[in-house]
Design a protein around this motif. Structure first.
Motif, PDB file in Angstrom:
ATOM      1  N   TYR A  28       0.859  -1.174   0.000  1.00  0.00           N
ATOM      2  CA  TYR A  28       0.000   0.000   0.000  1.00  0.00           C
ATOM      3  C   TYR A  28       0.897   1.227   0.000  1.00  0.00           C
ATOM      4  CZ  TYR A  28      -3.860  -3.094   1.328  1.00  0.00           C
ATOM      5  OH  TYR A  28      -4.805  -4.096   1.355  1.00  0.00           O
ATOM      6  N   LEU A  29       0.813   2.005  -1.064  1.00  0.00           N
ATOM      7  CA  LEU A  29       1.657   3.182  -1.228  1.00  0.00           C
ATOM      8  C   LEU A  29       0.787   4.427  -1.107  1.00  0.00           C
ATOM      9  CD1 LEU A  29       4.561   3.610  -3.698  1.00  0.00           C
ATOM     10  CD2 LEU A  29       2.851   5.416  -3.538  1.00  0.00           C
ATOM     11  N   GLU A  30       1.161   5.320  -0.198  1.00  0.00           N
ATOM     12  CA  GLU A  30       0.343   6.515   0.048  1.00  0.00           C
ATOM     13  C   GLU A  30       1.232   7.741   0.219  1.00  0.00           C
ATOM     14  OE1 GLU A  30      -3.262   8.086   2.989  1.00  0.00           O
ATOM     15  OE2 GLU A  30      -2.319   6.135   3.325  1.00  0.00           O
ATOM     16  N   PRO A  31       1.215   8.669  -0.753  1.00  0.00           N
ATOM     17  CA  PRO A  31       1.954   9.932  -0.591  1.00  0.00           C
ATOM     18  C   PRO A  31       1.194  10.834   0.383  1.00  0.00           C
ATOM     19  CG  PRO A  31       1.476   9.429  -2.908  1.00  0.00           C
ATOM     20  CD  PRO A  31       0.606   8.554  -2.075  1.00  0.00           C
ATOM     21  N   LEU A  32       1.883  11.306   1.414  1.00  0.00           N
ATOM     22  CA  LEU A  32       1.297  12.183   2.418  1.00  0.00           C
ATOM     23  C   LEU A  32       2.079  13.490   2.463  1.00  0.00           C
ATOM     24  CD1 LEU A  32       1.006   9.501   5.247  1.00  0.00           C
ATOM     25  CD2 LEU A  32      -0.858  10.280   3.757  1.00  0.00           C
ATOM     26  N   GLN A  62       7.160  15.625  -3.918  1.00  0.00           N
ATOM     27  CA  GLN A  62       5.905  16.320  -4.193  1.00  0.00           C
ATOM     28  C   GLN A  62       4.779  15.310  -4.011  1.00  0.00           C
ATOM     29  OE1 GLN A  62       5.299  17.693  -8.267  1.00  0.00           O
ATOM     30  NE2 GLN A  62       4.140  19.476  -7.537  1.00  0.00           N
ATOM     31  N   ALA A  63       3.970  15.489  -2.965  1.00  0.00           N
ATOM     32  CA  ALA A  63       2.911  14.522  -2.668  1.00  0.00           C
ATOM     33  C   ALA A  63       1.828  14.525  -3.726  1.00  0.00           C
ATOM     34  CB  ALA A  63       2.308  14.822  -1.299  1.00  0.00           C
ATOM     35  N   GLN A  68      -4.510  18.485  -7.698  1.00  0.00           N
ATOM     36  CA  GLN A  68      -4.718  17.033  -7.686  1.00  0.00           C
ATOM     37  C   GLN A  68      -4.874  16.539  -6.256  1.00  0.00           C
ATOM     38  OE1 GLN A  68      -1.303  14.403  -8.362  1.00  0.00           O
ATOM     39  NE2 GLN A  68      -2.506  13.274  -9.872  1.00  0.00           N
ATOM     40  N   ASP A  69      -5.813  15.634  -6.055  1.00  0.00           N
ATOM     41  CA  ASP A  69      -5.994  15.038  -4.737  1.00  0.00           C
ATOM     42  C   ASP A  69      -4.871  14.046  -4.451  1.00  0.00           C
ATOM     43  OD1 ASP A  69      -8.372  16.423  -4.384  1.00  0.00           O
ATOM     44  OD2 ASP A  69      -9.590  14.808  -5.261  1.00  0.00           O
ATOM     45  N   LEU A  70      -4.607  13.836  -3.164  1.00  0.00           N
ATOM     46  CA  LEU A  70      -3.614  12.841  -2.781  1.00  0.00           C
ATOM     47  C   LEU A  70      -4.111  11.454  -3.170  1.00  0.00           C
ATOM     48  CD1 LEU A  70      -2.548  14.137   0.755  1.00  0.00           C
ATOM     49  CD2 LEU A  70      -1.269  14.304  -1.371  1.00  0.00           C
TER      50      LEU A  70
END
Length: 338
Positions: A28-32, A62-63, A68-70
């Motif tokens: 699970y990859l999540e830019p925060l 750059q998240a 653009q939404d995360l």
């Protein structure tokens, strides 16, 4: 999302991926805003792990692009691991790694910039997903052990790779005992089973806050995955645990509809320096006195629920003050692939 990893930090990222691959089959990859999160959970929902790489870990981070939404995505661990398969190659030939995520074509692009102008580009398919997050509080556990990861890594070396569970307890003379776990039926049978046991003196621990006689059983495979990273980064390891037989209501997953109880490891670093925050958790499942009397439902690869209580693994990296210039390397390179 777009980020750029350079120098020795590429190998640190690779080691984190290798550690996660020992736990789950999906990443699970999540830019925060506070960093890039890499998480996984095993198929039986009995182990959870998280690495959070703060923006200072990257040369560029750059998240999300403006407007653009995360994004959050799920990808096969095997696919992502293939990019970082050889840690020796990352150390010797890769100069920087660029990772970008774009929802328009549902592709995660990982590009390795190697010596002599060679570029290797991996286009990986992904799926949108909910955030995977574990909720846990180590402060609820009264017993604490703290020691260099090397000490615990050497202690589990004699245990066979196929061993599923190990029991950790405090013996006479306040020595920490690691012993291969045996089912009650096997222990009572007339057939002799081989038992491996290791003893560590109190003087080898930086902190030992647990009474004599307390013991807890946990899964060994995920523990090895944690140690592989902690040893390579020369991190001390903290173990928080309680008595077996019950679970805390705070031990749960958030936003993923998982009704598992957990054991967790959290790695933190000073707020002034770059961070790589691995969190790992092992879940025994709910346990109660009534369930002890009945035959519990078992999940392959996990010990009986009645043998467990919450167990937290944590390691602390001393604050690092970032000098002017290129980003510092979080962990020293080690020989081999770790």
């Amino acid at each position: 999302m777009k980020c750029l990893v350079t120098g020795g930090n590429v190998k640190v990222l690779g080691k984190a991926v290798h550690s996660l691959s020992r736990i789950g089959d999906e990443l699970y990859l999540e830019p925060l805003e506070d960093g890039l999160s890499l998480r996984t959970v095993n198929s039986s929902r009995s182990a959870y792990a998280c690495f959070l790489f703060a923006p200072l870990f990257f040369q560029q981070y750059q998240a999300a692009t403006p407007g653009q939404d995360l994004l959050r995505c799920k990808i096969l661990m095997k696919s992502f691991l293939s990019v970082f398969r050889s840690l020796a190659m990352l150390e010797k030939t890769v100069e920087k790694c660029c990772i970008s995520l774009n929802d328009r074509n549902s592709r995660l692009v990982v590009q390795l910039h190697c010596k002599y102008g060679v570029r290797k580009t991996h286009n990986l398919s992904f799926q949108d997903c909910e955030s995977l997050q574990a909720v846990f509080d180590p402060s609820l556990c009264p017993h604490v052990l703290r020691a260099p990861a090397r000490i615990l890594g050497e202690a589990i070396l004699p245990f066979p790779p196929t061993l599923a569970e190990v029991t950790l307890g405090i013996g006479r003379g306040r020595r920490v005992i690691l012993r291969s776990y045996l089912e009650e039926e096997a222990a009572d049978s007339t057939v002799k089973a081989m038992v491996t046991e290791m003893s560590i003196g109190e003087e080898d621990f930086q902190q030992l806050q647990a009474p004599e006689g307390v013991a807890i059983t946990f899964c060994l495979k995920e523990f090895r995955g944690l140690l592989s990273f902690a040893e390579s980064a020369h991190l001390p390891l903290s173990v928080h645990f309680d008595a077996p037989g019950s679970t805390s209501h705070l031990d749960d997953f958030a936003s993923d509809d998982i009704d598992s109880y957990m054991i967790a490891m959290e790695t933190t670093v000073g707020s002034e320096g770059p961070r790589a925050l691995p969190s790992i958790s092992l879940s025994p499942g709910p346990a109660s006195e009534e369930e002890d009397e009945a035959e519990p439902s078992t999940v392959p690869g996990t010990p009986p629920p009645k043998k467990f209580r919450s167990l937290f693994f944590g390691s602390i990296l001393a604050p690092v003050h970032s000098p002017q210039g290129p980003n510092p390397v979080l962990a020293e390179d080690s020989d081999g692939e770790g």
